[in-house]
Design an enzyme around this catalytic site. Structure first.
Site, mmCIF file in Angstrom:
data_model
loop_
_atom_site.group_PDB
_atom_site.id
_atom_site.type_symbol
_atom_site.label_atom_id
_atom_site.label_comp_id
_atom_site.label_asym_id
_atom_site.label_seq_id
_atom_site.Cartn_x
_atom_site.Cartn_y
_atom_site.Cartn_z
ATOM 1 N N ASP A 71 0.833 -1.196 0.000
ATOM 2 C CA ASP A 71 0.000 0.000 0.000
ATOM 3 C C ASP A 71 0.874 1.255 0.000
ATOM 4 O O ASP A 71 2.100 1.173 -0.011
ATOM 5 C CB ASP A 71 -0.963 -0.001 1.191
ATOM 6 C CG ASP A 71 -0.240 -0.138 2.520
ATOM 7 O OD1 ASP A 71 1.010 -0.175 2.526
ATOM 8 O OD2 ASP A 71 -0.919 -0.204 3.559
ATOM 9 N N HIS A 72 0.238 2.407 -0.015
ATOM 10 C CA HIS A 72 0.944 3.694 -0.013
ATOM 11 C C HIS A 72 0.660 4.404 1.308
ATOM 12 O O HIS A 72 -0.388 4.173 1.932
ATOM 13 C CB HIS A 72 0.457 4.561 -1.178
ATOM 14 C CG HIS A 72 0.870 4.049 -2.524
ATOM 15 N ND1 HIS A 72 1.665 4.769 -3.379
ATOM 16 C CD2 HIS A 72 0.605 2.885 -3.166
ATOM 17 C CE1 HIS A 72 1.864 4.089 -4.496
ATOM 18 N NE2 HIS A 72 1.229 2.936 -4.387
ATOM 19 N N PRO A 73 1.547 5.285 1.748
ATOM 20 C CA PRO A 73 1.294 6.010 3.003
ATOM 21 C C PRO A 73 0.107 6.952 2.858
ATOM 22 O O PRO A 73 -0.056 7.599 1.809
ATOM 23 C CB PRO A 73 2.603 6.772 3.232
ATOM 24 C CG PRO A 73 3.209 6.920 1.871
ATOM 25 C CD PRO A 73 2.816 5.691 1.118
ATOM 26 N N SER A 79 0.862 10.519 -1.060
ATOM 27 C CA SER A 79 0.791 9.060 -1.145
ATOM 28 C C SER A 79 1.737 8.527 -2.221
ATOM 29 O O SER A 79 1.845 7.315 -2.407
ATOM 30 C CB SER A 79 -0.646 8.618 -1.461
ATOM 31 O OG SER A 79 -1.070 9.180 -2.693
#
Length: 204
Positions: A71-73, A79
Site C-alpha cells: 500500500d501507499h502512506p 501518497s
C-alpha cells in the site's frame, strides 16, 4: 508418486519462494519473491501473490486477485512513491527528492482450505483464517476469522460456513495435515460424517 507442480509456461515465480508440491499455477499467475504456497493449492490466471505471502494447503484462488499488495502512506505529505521508492520508478531523478524509509508488514498469512473469489484484494499484513471464504470483488482490510465468509468493500463477515461446534472440531482435527491415505474415501459432501471419519482416523 513423485511430487509434481503444475506450472503454466506464462506463470512467474520469484526468488526464495517455496511451492510445496503439488501446486498449480494457471495462466500468467505471479508468485513473487519470499512466498510460500502449500500443497494442493490452486492459483488462477492474473492473480499476484506479493512478497512475503504465506499460503496454506488446499487453497483455491480465483482470477485477477491481488494478495498482500503493497500500500501507499496515507498520513505523509503525499501518497506518491517519490518519497520512498524513487530509484525504482524514476531512476533518472534520484536527486530530486530525499528518500524516507517506509515500514510495512513483512508477511500476509492465508490459512488452509481458503477460497478467494476472482478480483479480490487482500491488504498486506493480514491473517486469513483456515477455511475462510472471500467473495469475489471484495476488498479485505481486516483479519478474517476461521471459516468466516466475507464480502464487500470493505469486506465484512456475512456468515460462517458451519456452526461453532463444527468449526471447533475442524480446527482441532486439522485434516489438511493428515496424510493423503487417511483422506481417501472420506464423505466430503457430509460434514458431520466426514468429521466422524477424520477424528477416528486421526486416533489410529
Amino acid at each position: 508418486m513423485k511430487d509434481i507442480n503444475y506450472i503454466s509456461k506464462d506463470a512467474k515465480i520469484g526468488k526464495k519462494t517455496i511451492l510445496n508440491a503439488p501446486v498449480r499455477l494457471v495462466g500468467n499467475a505471479v508468485v513473487k519473491h519470499s512466498c510460500e504456497v502449500g500443497s494442493y493449492t490452486f492459483i488462477n490466471s492474473g492473480t499476484t501473490l506479493f512478497p512475503g505471502t504465506k499460503m496454506g494447503k488446499f487453497c483455491s484462488i480465483g482470477k485477477n486477485c491481488e494478495l498482500g499488495a503493497f500500500d501507499h502512506p496515507t498520513t505523509w505529505l503525499s501518497s506518491s512513491a517519490i518519497q520512498y521508492n524513487l530509484k525504482l520508478h524514476f531512476p533518472d531523478y534520484v536527486d530530486d527528492f530525499e528518500q524516507k524509509k517506509i515500514v510495512r508488514p513483512s508477511e500476509t498469512i492465508f490459512g488452509n482450505d481458503v477460497w478467494v473469489g476472482s478480483l479480490a484484494i487482500v491488504k498486506r499484513g493480514l491473517t486469513i483464517g483456515d477455511g475462510a471464504i472471500i467473495a469475489g470483488g471484495s476488498v479485505v482490510v481486516k483479519d478474517v476469522p476461521p471459516y468466516a465468509i466475507v464480502g464487500g468493500v470493505p469486506a465484512k463477515v456475512l456468515k460462517y460456513r458451519f456452526d461453532e461446534e463444527t468449526i471447533e472440531r475442524l480446527k482441532k482435527v486439522k485434516w489438511w495435515d493428515m496424510s493423503i491415505s487417511k483422506l481417501k474415501d472420506i464423505s466430503f459432501d457430509n460434514i458431520s460424517e466426514a468429521l466422524d471419519q477424520l477424528e477416528k482416523r486421526k486416533e489410529d
